[in-house]
Design an enzyme around this catalytic site. Structure first.
Site: not given
Ligand code: PEP
Length: 254
Positions: A9, A11, A95, A97, A167, A173, A212
């Protein structure tokens, strides 16, 4: 055996030049293994560029969001027909976000999953708890509610074509990662919930972990029984790190 999916992803990052270089790096080393899907989800404005650059490379393309509306006066949005037109196969939906910054509700997410399935694309439905919810012992209930909103909307039969990404919001992040045991517990609970809702093929559903995931922790997470891949943000922006995760995913299928 379930599909293993490694999804990047990206972003809202990159320029046409940096995206070209990133994709060159990924295609140079992506493993080709039966049942392993490598997916990149660039910003929507670069979908055409990415699709064209990929040619026949063994990497598929997805979007980070889509409108549930078919067309019309929805300034700033894009439709499933447009994503189909560009050769997208997957759409990340719900997601955290999108839920927190853009106020998408469970009902909005359910509408989008419904429309995505109808269009023949695969939704990656993101679910997960905040830190406060985890600390209050609400993790499994929160995730169950987010999933149930979609089950109620689309019906359990159609859920067989959905991919889930668990998630934890506190791990996205932040550099914090769920332990393999924490992640496995939630993944197993999701599968049990779907079986309990009448899904006969819950054992065939791919459930990805996101939060992460990186080159250092991927192998241990992907080795868990109910973890079928990763949704990767930050680490997907570095080709070598993303490829290390892909290699760990390939290894996990052996
Ligand atoms: C994500 O945006 O779905 C995500 C898991 O980000 P990160 O790996 O940076 O935590």
């Amino acid at each position: 055996m379930r599909k293993t999916i490694v999804a990047g992803n990206w972003k809202m990052n990159g320029t046409s030049e940096s995206i070209r270089a990133l994709l060159d790096g990924i295609t140079a080393g992506v493993p080709v293994v039966d049942g392993l899907v490598t997916l990149v989800c660039p910003p929507a404005v670069y979908l055409s560029q990415v699709k064209e650059q990929l040619g026949n490379a063994p990497v598929v393309v997805g979007a980070q969001n889509v409108s549930a509306q078919p067309k019309g006066a929805f300034t700033g949005e894009w439709s499933l027909e447009m994503l189909q037109d560009l050769g997208c196969e997957y759409v990340i939906l719900g997601h955290s976000e999108r839920r927190s910054l853009f106020k998408e509700t469970d009902a909005d997410v359910a509408d989008k999953v419904d429309a995505t399935l109808t269009a023949g694309l695969t939704p990656i439905l993101c679910v997960g708890e905040t830190l406060a919810q985890r600390e209050a012992g609400e993790t499994l209930a929160v995730v169950a509610t987010q999933i149930d909103a979609v089950v109620q909307r689309i019906g359990i039969e159609r859920f067989a074509s959905v991919v889930i990404a668990y998630e934890p919001v506190w791990a996205i992040g932040t550099g914090l990662t769920a332990t393999p045991e924490q992640a496995q517990e939630v993944h197993a609970a999701i599968r049990a919930q779907l079986t309990g809702s009448g899904m006969k093929v819950a054992d065939k559903l791919s459930i990805l972990y996101g939060g992460s995931m990186n080159a250092g922790n991927a192998a241990e997470l992907l080795a868990q029984q109910d973890i079928d891949g990763g949704l990767i943000g930050g680490a997907s922006l570095k080709a070598d790190e993303f490829l290390t995760i892909c290699a760990a995913a390939a290894e996990s299928r052996k």
